[in-house]
Scaffold this motif. Structure first.
Motif, short mmCIF file in Angstrom:
data_model
loop_
_atom_site.label_atom_id
_atom_site.label_comp_id
_atom_site.label_asym_id
_atom_site.label_seq_id
_atom_site.Cartn_x
_atom_site.Cartn_y
_atom_site.Cartn_z
N PRO A 113 -29.74 -37.33 0.99
CA PRO A 113 -28.28 -37.28 1.24
C PRO A 113 -27.54 -38.08 0.18
N ASP A 114 -27.51 -37.55 -1.05
CA ASP A 114 -26.99 -38.31 -2.18
C ASP A 114 -26.06 -37.46 -3.02
N GLY A 115 -25.83 -37.91 -4.26
CA GLY A 115 -24.90 -37.20 -5.13
C GLY A 115 -25.35 -35.81 -5.50
N ALA A 116 -26.65 -35.59 -5.68
CA ALA A 116 -27.15 -34.25 -6.01
C ALA A 116 -26.88 -33.28 -4.87
N TYR A 117 -27.05 -33.75 -3.64
CA TYR A 117 -26.76 -32.92 -2.46
C TYR A 117 -25.27 -32.58 -2.42
N LEU A 118 -24.41 -33.57 -2.65
CA LEU A 118 -22.96 -33.32 -2.62
C LEU A 118 -22.53 -32.38 -3.75
N ASP A 119 -23.18 -32.50 -4.91
CA ASP A 119 -22.87 -31.60 -6.01
C ASP A 119 -23.22 -30.16 -5.64
N PHE A 120 -24.35 -29.97 -4.96
CA PHE A 120 -24.74 -28.64 -4.49
C PHE A 120 -23.70 -28.10 -3.51
N LEU A 121 -23.25 -28.94 -2.57
CA LEU A 121 -22.22 -28.49 -1.61
C LEU A 121 -20.93 -28.11 -2.33
N ASN A 122 -20.54 -28.91 -3.31
CA ASN A 122 -19.30 -28.62 -4.04
C ASN A 122 -19.37 -27.28 -4.77
N LYS A 123 -20.59 -26.90 -5.21
CA LYS A 123 -20.74 -25.63 -5.93
C LYS A 123 -20.62 -24.43 -4.98
N ILE A 124 -21.10 -24.57 -3.74
CA ILE A 124 -21.05 -23.44 -2.81
C ILE A 124 -19.80 -23.45 -1.94
N TRP A 125 -19.06 -24.57 -1.89
CA TRP A 125 -17.95 -24.70 -0.95
C TRP A 125 -16.81 -23.71 -1.19
N PRO A 126 -16.53 -23.29 -2.42
CA PRO A 126 -15.45 -22.30 -2.60
C PRO A 126 -15.74 -20.96 -1.92
N TYR A 127 -17.00 -20.69 -1.57
CA TYR A 127 -17.35 -19.39 -0.97
C TYR A 127 -17.11 -19.40 0.53
N GLN A 128 -15.85 -19.60 0.89
CA GLN A 128 -15.45 -19.55 2.29
C GLN A 128 -14.57 -18.32 2.49
N TYR A 129 -15.00 -17.47 3.40
CA TYR A 129 -14.30 -16.21 3.64
C TYR A 129 -13.48 -16.23 4.91
N THR A 130 -13.27 -17.42 5.47
CA THR A 130 -12.39 -17.56 6.62
C THR A 130 -10.94 -17.56 6.14
N GLU A 131 -10.02 -17.53 7.11
CA GLU A 131 -8.59 -17.45 6.75
C GLU A 131 -8.14 -18.66 5.96
N GLN A 132 -8.65 -19.83 6.33
CA GLN A 132 -8.32 -21.05 5.61
C GLN A 132 -9.61 -21.71 5.13
N MET A 133 -9.50 -22.46 4.05
CA MET A 133 -10.67 -23.16 3.51
C MET A 133 -10.77 -24.55 4.12
N ALA A 134 -11.90 -24.85 4.75
CA ALA A 134 -12.10 -26.17 5.32
C ALA A 134 -12.34 -27.18 4.21
N GLU A 135 -11.82 -28.37 4.40
CA GLU A 135 -12.04 -29.44 3.42
C GLU A 135 -13.46 -29.97 3.56
N LEU A 136 -14.09 -30.25 2.44
CA LEU A 136 -15.43 -30.81 2.47
C LEU A 136 -15.32 -32.32 2.70
N THR A 137 -15.29 -32.70 3.97
CA THR A 137 -15.19 -34.11 4.32
C THR A 137 -16.57 -34.74 4.40
N THR A 138 -16.60 -36.05 4.41
CA THR A 138 -17.88 -36.77 4.57
C THR A 138 -18.54 -36.40 5.88
N SER A 139 -17.74 -36.25 6.91
CA SER A 139 -18.27 -35.91 8.24
C SER A 139 -18.95 -34.55 8.24
N ILE A 140 -18.31 -33.54 7.63
CA ILE A 140 -18.90 -32.19 7.58
C ILE A 140 -20.14 -32.20 6.69
N GLY A 141 -20.08 -32.91 5.57
CA GLY A 141 -21.24 -33.00 4.69
C GLY A 141 -22.44 -33.61 5.39
#
Length: 442
Positions: free
Chosen positions: A290-318
């Motif tokens: 659960p480190d920077g490499a993991y967060l970098d991976f999440l940041n790369k896939i996070w734009p692929y949200q097909y819901t009506e609104q884009m959820a913010e990548l918070t620490t809690s969700i991560g």
């Protein structure tokens, strides 16, 4: 730029003058930047998504499976496989190939001053071993056609790599036929069809035929995937010895490098056989920390949200995603996609922690609390030597983004546990805090 264009079959381009056409025709090794550009996959996001219905949005979710984020551990695997192929051609030249084929036909042993490379790539299911191996091999042409070398005719097809699966029945003949089929797909031959009359032939006859084909077509690397099948079958039928003997023969008697790919279950087999230990060393993959490499991976896939609104990548969700996935990339993508599906079905505008938990419950994902020994995919760095875990290393505990268990209770200075943790003697501690009574009798 690689000297070869993208493609399955290319004409030989020679660099150097080693006297070995197969080595001089090798593709260039890619730099980390070139490799990342070659293997990355980010599907396009529709520009008119705002006008799409929930059903149309859910129809886009399968595209998440085609996301491939380049990471340093993948380049480490590419470097390993490339060097294995190069080792084959530093071992094999035209004369040695001819001698080897003659030896096979005559039933004699083949001995070389330098053997080809062999090893294994094992890791937790879902870490991307097979996908990474496929993408690493796809950066190189599979077949190089030779016509003329140093002014002399040299017509042949050099097969850089073959990829097959370990047969589920642990059969030498099945693996031999699989190798023939892979070679047919590579060069358009009909070896498998021509062996229809050999279906009743002995396993040793098929093994000899396979060795000849690997040598005759100058195969640089044979990748045998799902090697844990040999272990699972062996547990039930005790049939692993013939297959293992065949695999050892391939590593010893052909000039083809061989790499095994599979889950950590195969390690049990490798370390139990003395003759396999040195031949199966290699990369061992554990999930993200659960480190920077993991967060970098999440940041790369996070734009692929097909819901009506884009959820913010918070620490809690991560943290929630990490705890539910165990840091395994395949689970992260699966949970991310199913969370969006559930949000769209329920009419929710975006994903949150409750939706993520519902997706995990529906998928029945349960990650293990411990993993086999290995190097976390977060810990690979370009320019750093990959650490290899010792053979007797114990399993590593499952990591969490959120700390588990109750918080430590506050204790008084006079508590015995405080004295123990501080290295104070029990008698001295009791005396200092007035808990020790002196006996003046007698």
């Amino acid at each position: 730029m690689s000297k070869y264009p993208a493609g399955h079959t290319v004409g030989a381009i020679y660099e150097g003058s080693s006297g070995n056409p197969y080595l001089d025709a090798m593709p260039d090794m890619l730099s980390p930047e070139q490799f990342a550009q070659a293997v990355a996959s980010y599907p396009p996001i529709p520009y008119d998504m705002a006008r799409m219905s929930p059903e149309e949005r859910r129809g886009l979710l399968p595209s998440l499976a085609s996301i491939y984020v380049p990471m340093p551990y993948q380049y480490a695997i590419y470097d390993t496989l490339y060097r294995a192929i190069a080792t084959t051609y530093r071992t094999a030249d035209v004369v040695e190939s001819t001698r080897a084929i003659n030896a096979y036909y005559c039933g004699r042993d083949t001995n070389y001053a330098t053997q080809a490379d062999s090893g294994s790539i094992l890791g937790v299911p879902g870490c991307g071993k097979t996908a990474t191996v496929h993408r690493c091999l796809s950066t190189m042409p599979q077949v190089i056609e030779h016509m003329e070398y140093q002014g002399q005719p040299c017509y042949c097809k050099q097969v850089l790599w073959l990829h097959v699966e370990c047969p589920s029945d642990c059969s030498v003949k099945t693996l031999g036929f699989s190798i023939m089929a892979a070679l047919d797909r590579a060069i358009g031959s009909k070896y498998l069809q021509s062996t229809q009359g050999l279906r009743s032939a002995s396993a040793s006859a098929i093994a000899v035929q396979t060795k000849i084909l690997l040598t005759n077509h100058h195969v640089g690397l044979l990748v045998i995937d799902e090697i844990q099948n040999a272990v699972l079958t062996a547990r039930k039928n005790h049939q692993e010895k013939p297959l293992l003997r065949y695999l050892v023969e391939l590593t010893n008697e052909t000039m083809t490098s061989i790499y095994f790919v599979g889950t950590p279950v195969a390690e049990e087999l490798f370390v139990s056989q003395e003759h396999l230990k040195r031949r199966t060393r290699g990369i061992r993959l554990a999930p993200f920390r659960p480190d920077g490499a993991y967060l970098d991976f999440l940041n790369k896939i996070w734009p692929y949200q097909y819901t009506e609104q884009m959820a913010e990548l918070t620490t809690s969700i991560g943290n929630k995603l990490y705890d539910c996935s165990g840091g395994i990339p395949a689970y992260i993508i699966k949970i991310f996609g199913e969370s969006q599906a559930q949000a769209l079905i329920q009419g929710r505008s975006y994903i949150d922690e409750k939706i993520i938990q519902r997706a995990v419950d529906l998928l029945a994902i349960k990650v293990p609390r411990t993993y086999a020994a290995g190097t976390h995919i977060s810990d690979f760095e370009i320019g750093m030597v990959v650490p290899e875990p010792p053979l007797d290393q114990e399993e590593i505990s499952r990591q969490y983004a959120n700390k588990r268990g109750r918080k430590a209770a506050q204790r008084d200075d006079g508590d015995l546990l405080v004295a123990y943790n501080n290295g104070v003697g029990i008698e001295a501690h009791l005396s200092e805090n007035g808990y020790l009574e002196a006996d003046y009798r007698g």
